[in-house]
Design an enzyme around this catalytic site. Sequence first.
Site, PDB file in Angstrom:
ATOM      1  N   HIS A 143      25.767  -6.416  11.658  1.00  0.00           N
ATOM      2  CA  HIS A 143      25.685  -5.880  10.295  1.00  0.00           C
ATOM      3  C   HIS A 143      25.629  -7.020   9.275  1.00  0.00           C
ATOM      4  O   HIS A 143      24.715  -7.078   8.435  1.00  0.00           O
ATOM      5  CB  HIS A 143      26.904  -4.980  10.039  1.00  0.00           C
ATOM      6  N   GLU A 144      26.603  -7.923   9.353  1.00  0.00           N
ATOM      7  CA  GLU A 144      26.646  -9.018   8.374  1.00  0.00           C
ATOM      8  C   GLU A 144      25.435  -9.941   8.523  1.00  0.00           C
ATOM      9  O   GLU A 144      24.919 -10.471   7.541  1.00  0.00           O
ATOM     10  CB  GLU A 144      27.957  -9.810   8.491  1.00  0.00           C
ATOM     11  N   HIS A 198      22.557  -8.568   6.552  1.00  0.00           N
ATOM     12  CA  HIS A 198      22.620  -9.002   5.154  1.00  0.00           C
ATOM     13  C   HIS A 198      22.115 -10.432   5.022  1.00  0.00           C
ATOM     14  O   HIS A 198      21.355 -10.767   4.107  1.00  0.00           O
ATOM     15  CB  HIS A 198      24.073  -8.960   4.656  1.00  0.00           C
ATOM     16  N   HIS A 224      18.384 -10.756   5.148  1.00  0.00           N
ATOM     17  CA  HIS A 224      17.811 -10.280   3.888  1.00  0.00           C
ATOM     18  C   HIS A 224      17.853 -11.404   2.849  1.00  0.00           C
ATOM     19  O   HIS A 224      16.898 -11.608   2.085  1.00  0.00           O
ATOM     20  CB  HIS A 224      18.627  -9.076   3.407  1.00  0.00           C
TER      21      HIS A 224
END
Length: 685
Positions: A475-476, A479, A482
């Site tokens: 998940h991290e 980010h 991105h």
Amino acid sequence: MSATSISHSSPADNPLLDFTDLPPFDRIRPEHVAPAIDSLLAEAEKALDTVSQPGFPARWGDIALVLDVATERLGRAWGVVGHLNSVADTPALRAAYNEALPKVTEFWTRLGADEQLYAKYKAIDPATLDAEQRQAHRNAIRDFVLGGAELQGAAKDRFAAIQEQQAALGQKFSENALDATDAFACYASAEELDGVPADVVQAARAAAEAEGKPGHKLTLKLPSYLPVMQFATRSALREKLYRAYATRASDQAGGEAVRFDNTQVIRDILALRQEEAELLGYRNFGEVSLVPKMADSPQQVIAFLRDLAHRARPFAEKDLADLRAFAAEHLGLADPQAWDWPYVGEKLKEARYAFSEQEVKQYFPAPKVLAGLFKIAETLFEVAIRRDEAPVWNPSVEFYRIERAGKLVGQFYLDPTARPGKRGGAWMDDARSRWLRPDTHGLQTPVAYLVCNFAGGVAGKPPLLTHDDASTLFHEFGHGLHHMLTQVNEHDVSGISGVEWDAVELPSQFMENFCWEWEVLRHMTAHVDTGAPLPRALFDKMLAAKNFQSGMQTLRQVEFALFDMLLHTEPQADFMALLDRVRDEVAVLEPPPFSRTAQTFSHIFAGGYAAGYYSYKWAEVLSADAYAAFEETMRPDGTPSPETGRKYRQAILEAGGSRPAMESFKAFRGREPSLDALLRHQGMA
């Protein structure tokens, strides 16, 4: 601010003023904060004064060269201080941070509300801008309005005061939550820890030994707390930890710990947000929060959440009935209490799917998981990830670089381990953004912080992750991708900057899906003792259990999100009574009366998610639908398609905030998102 107070600070003797490359974390001390921030504030003040003069040209590039260069330096240095405050909190650093916080907040507030600067931006001819600059310009005009630039006189002064008070209260909320978590410890005997995994018992014993104490030290940090709640056979021990955890930073905390109570802090924050909204001409803070987001109105969000709750409820009710029946029949618990449910859930999962989280964990040594994560990212997004060198704030921190075709694309710090003085949870933050700098005309590459709170290794073995931990890491990293893979050159809309808050979770939640793909997963597992990969039979059991209690989990997320949005649209409501009301409407499982979850709800009181917690569910719709594109194009051997990866990278990751998120989504999927994929993924279709 007098020049005398800043004249002695230079990059040579103040590492916070060294912008040659990466922050020199090994040299930064609390005493560097005040002189560096004062110096950078003075530079930024001077830049603001220069560009605000009537004769200064209303041109994007001219303003960027003077003002953006100065404010970006201030932002980067303050970002370093804020980061250290989150991951290496000490009394001296906290004092330095709190001393500088009002000054920094006051400057940013004044900058965002400066009438001359606002007029200058309004005078810029959009025809002179490229597409990225036009988007950044539109955002800037909107943010000036939200920043109070159109307010006059007393209203403007009050708006500025509110920003400072909110910053101080948010920091106080954070400190109380951290201190209340760190303040609790209990020392359990070996008998009391019956059922708790061996590695957790070992770590607890080592922690007690390090303090010269008998027994096993248990804390409220999640790597200690969660395994006790899931596995400890003694209900009394679970109750002791649950009560401490559920009453952190509240009036219900026992003894000395009551001094960390956040109740009044919450009331003060909410009152200030409502006052801010009214000054800006809105009915409530929920409306203000949504101006820069994808969602149109609080009513639309509330309807979305209630619709999701309605669809999930039958599944949640069945989840609870299953738990109650199992507890009564197999565990002798006719009336399970709040501290029993995680234990009951774990036992039911073991019975139903014939495996335990503890068994799975042995196959997920952290280095192997990380290697698997890098492999999928390298394959899908056509990059190479390599170890790199940089000064760090803790020996457990690692540093990496991402390259494409031999050229540096971005870099990141990875800080995986829980420890005292580090706030809980997991997050990604930007250390610096991609920017075609107007001062050097060189391309500045992005750098990210990736922070988790996993258990450390014990007895010379590498740290072991649960499957949930692995999902958190993915998940991290989503980010991070991105932020780092952006190809945008305008720093205000590169990477995650300028992306609507309710779309910013798309790339992170998207990456979690790969933790459920066999061809991905088998490359990131190796038994800690034997080195054997995760057996397919065990994976199949995990997959069967994937949506175990997904109805209840969905309702729990909806409960948080609905509470948050109603809290910021019903200013007259008492937050405690409102939470009860939301639970009556949404929850199938009510916590005990002493529970005080709002008092540590840092996301909305100290973390930027105010009237925005719904973003997780909103973006989950986007991410599930985006991932469906990979499912539709999966290769015959079960590996994801690099062509789809390239399309996703170009449409979503590389575009950053340079266009509305819906445009990026449609560029990838060819249509607007649909709820179907999310319900299917969660077994609620």
